[in-house]
Enzyme design. Structure first.
Site, PDB file in Angstrom:
ATOM      1  N   TRP A 144      27.541  67.652  46.577  1.00 39.69           N
ATOM      2  CA  TRP A 144      27.086  67.923  45.210  1.00 39.69           C
ATOM      3  C   TRP A 144      26.044  66.933  44.723  1.00 39.69           C
ATOM      4  CZ3 TRP A 144      28.226  63.278  43.265  1.00 39.69           C
ATOM      5  CH2 TRP A 144      29.258  62.581  43.890  1.00 39.69           C
ATOM      6  N   ASN A 145      25.790  65.862  45.476  1.00 37.38           N
ATOM      7  CA  ASN A 145      24.996  64.787  44.855  1.00 37.38           C
ATOM      8  C   ASN A 145      23.496  65.051  44.830  1.00 37.38           C
ATOM      9  OD1 ASN A 145      24.922  64.368  47.654  1.00 37.38           O
ATOM     10  ND2 ASN A 145      24.490  62.206  47.381  1.00 37.38           N
ATOM     11  N   ASP A 170      28.478  72.927  47.505  1.00 38.43           N
ATOM     12  CA  ASP A 170      29.673  72.408  46.841  1.00 38.43           C
ATOM     13  C   ASP A 170      29.947  73.250  45.587  1.00 38.43           C
ATOM     14  OD1 ASP A 170      31.305  69.575  46.935  1.00 38.43           O
ATOM     15  OD2 ASP A 170      31.184  70.425  44.908  1.00 38.43           O
ATOM     16  N   GLU A 241      25.331  64.127  58.556  1.00 36.92           N
ATOM     17  CA  GLU A 241      24.743  63.106  57.672  1.00 36.92           C
ATOM     18  C   GLU A 241      25.860  62.644  56.756  1.00 36.92           C
ATOM     19  OE1 GLU A 241      21.757  62.020  58.022  1.00 36.92           O
ATOM     20  OE2 GLU A 241      20.875  63.560  59.297  1.00 36.92           O
ATOM     21  N   CYS A 275      23.621  58.797  49.188  1.00 36.62           N
ATOM     22  CA  CYS A 275      24.143  58.297  50.464  1.00 36.62           C
ATOM     23  C   CYS A 275      23.464  57.001  50.864  1.00 36.62           C
ATOM     24  CB  CYS A 275      23.986  59.355  51.540  1.00 36.62           C
ATOM     25  SG  CYS A 275      22.298  59.939  51.689  1.00 36.62           S
TER      26      CYS A 275
END
Ligand code: NAD
Length: 505
Positions: A144-145, A170, A241, A275
């Site tokens: 979701w980021n 997501d 990832e 990330c």
């Protein structure tokens, strides 16, 4: 407008809430395994026609998408902000990156995948070619980021290579993904080539992995392991990832102002839910005090809040789960003796999921925040006395995604970078230099992932290689008319000769 690929059956609705307000954005269908069957089958049926299009025809679609995206960015910026709660400037990073990667693969895919002549088994007599063909149906699972960027930028190379794809976004950010896929269709992408099924990850993720020919997964290390295990069982490829606990090293003599500004960007973009976010800073002891004072001051001065314009410097966290994790890491650290230099509190006055950007010092190994990924706006700062110590501490992690080094001597920084066991190292930049260099691979080492996105690797992984070798005049082994012992003798002489002169290497 928002169409996911659905089987003909009633679906339960999942309510999606806006992090800024806690209010309802809308509902998405809870996709089922039957929906995945439909999406994967439709994609498979569409693949032959899609893969037979010329590269230029496929590129035209993606370049049109690129233009539409820039024109209509405000729509998706609003959506990203509503779904993730991030500040608009951080949502714009997604638009920027998506456009850059799309243009890169639209322009470069043909060159990266063109058939290549290879040296044949016998010079002049064997004509050998290497071909790249699509793997088939690529399954994409994204978190979701970065809902626009992650939904599109791996799909583009997969599709440019002649694959078809099915995406499972997501639950929290499905509207952004559906908007993006809809825009691709408006740009000319045949609808079945890229299906979307919305719904719960633990149900749809494994079912998707069961049906596709390659899995492209972005998310946590924990879920990534499940995806890898399933891919191993089925002997299909996968690209992962995953998470990070990314270090930044500030060497003595570094431009302090630039390093502090870089740290602010690296630690607090998208409220630290990136990330490649910086979560650990190692500063040379000679400048540690000044660095900390400046970082704490600038952190406290950041404009945090909910706004659909560019005025805010940091937005909200995206979910209650993230907020609790952040709170827990900070609480645990402070209880065990860490010093709070900035932030450290929820901000319900700004919105239900806001948390202040936070700087911690005196963090020890006993604290969760020391080694675990927080995935929030929290950074721990440690002094170091020698470069060797800084490198050792930067490498003391199970992750290896991204790192950053600040120095006045860029050449020295680049050499030191090679001692860091991370897939991406930035010198005098937090993370955007390596990430934005889309002609170079971007992937994680150790528990941060397998394989890479971007560059040649980012598209070759979605292909299978085939070697076609055409033999003429005489066979590769012993010719019919020659005695095997004579052949062996001649070949031995030839090999010895080739070892001495380099003509055919
Ligand atoms: P997550 O692993 O919980 O979820 C990621 C996706 O996997 C979601 O779409 C989810 O629905 C799905 N999923 C859930 N259970 C599944 C299962 N059993 N099988 C298959 N898929 C399943 O990750 P998250 O916590 O939501 O995302 C944050 C994590 O993602 C962080 O660790 C972050 O570092 C990482 N991340 C990595 C990158 C990168 O490029 N390396 C980019 C963004 C985020």
């Amino acid at each position: 407008l928002f169409r996911s690929t659905l089987a003909d059956a009633p679906h339960e609705a999942i309510t999606v809430r806006a992090p800024y307000t806690g209010g309802t954005i809308g509902t998405i269908p809870a996709g089922t395994v039957a929906d995945l069957d439909v999406a994967v089958q439709r994609a498979r049926d569409a693949q032959t026609a899609w893969s037979r299009l010329t590269f230029a025809a496929r590129a035209g679609i993606f370049l049109r998408f690129h233009d539409l995206l820039l024109e209509r960015q405000d729509e998706v910026l609003d959506l990203i902000q509503w779904e993730t709660g991030k500040a608009r400037r951080h949502a714009f990073e997604e638009v920027l990156d998506t456009a850059i990667v799309t243009r890169y693969y639209a322009r470069r895919a043909e060159g990266l995948l063109r058939p290549r002549r290879r040296k044949g088994a016998l010079p002049l007599l064997t004509r050998t070619m290497e071909f790249k063909s699509p793997v088939g149906v690529v399954g994409l699972i994204v978190p979701w980021n970065y809902p626009l960027n992650l939904a599109v930028t791996d799909a583009v190379p997969a599709l440019m290579a002649g694959n078809v794809a099915v995406l499972k976004p997501d639950v929290q950010t499905s509207f952004t993904a559906l908007w993006a896929v809809d825009l691709l269709r408006q740009a000319g992408l045949p609808p079945d080539v890229f299906g979307v099924v919305t719904g719960e990850g633990p149900l749809l993720g494994p079912a998707l992995g069961e049906r596709v020919d390659f899995m492209m997964f972005t998310g946590s290390t924990r879920t990534g392991r499940l995806v890898a295990r399933q891919a191993a069982e089925r002997l299909i490829g996968c690209s992962l990832e995953l998470g990070g606990k990314n270090p930044m090293i500030v060497l003595a003599g570094a431009d302090l102002d630039a390093a502090v500004y870089g740290a602010i960007q690296g630690c607090f973009a998208s409220a630290g839910q990136v990330c490649v976010s910086i979560e650990r800073i190692y500063v040379h002891q000679s400048i540690a005090e000044r660095f900390l004072a400046s970082l704490a001051e600038r952190t406290r001065a950041l404009k945090v809040g909910a706004s659909l314009d560019y005025s805010m410097e940091m937005g909200s966290l995206t979910s209650e789960r993230q907020l609790q994790r952040v709170e827990e890491h900070v609480r645990d650290a402070v209880e065990k003796g860490a010093v709070l230099l900035a932030g450290g509190r929820r901000r319900p006055d700004l919105g239900p999921l806001f948390y202040e950007p936070t700087v911690l010092a005196s963090v020890t190994e006993q604290m969760q925040v020391y080694a675990e990924e927080t995935f929030g706006p929290v950074v721990s700062v440690y002094p170091f006395s020698s470069e060797a110590e800084a490198v050792e501490r930067a490498n003391d992690t199970r992750y290896g995604l991204s790192a950053s080094i600040w120095t006045r001597d860029a050449a020295h920084g680049a050499r030191l970078a090679q001692e860091i066991r991370a897939g991406n190292v930035n010198v005098n930049e937090a993370y955007a230099a390596a990430w934005g260099s889309v002609d170079a691979p971007c992937g994680g080492r150790k528990e941060s992932g397998m394989r890479a996105r971007h560059g040649a690797e980012g598209i070759l992984k979605f292909t299978e290689t085939q070697t076609v070798a055409v033999q003429r005049l005489m066979p590769v082994g012993t010719p019919r008319w020659m005695d095997a012992a004579v052949h062996a003798r001649w070949m031995t002489r030839l090999l010895k000769l080739l070892r001495r002169i380099r003509v055919l290497d």
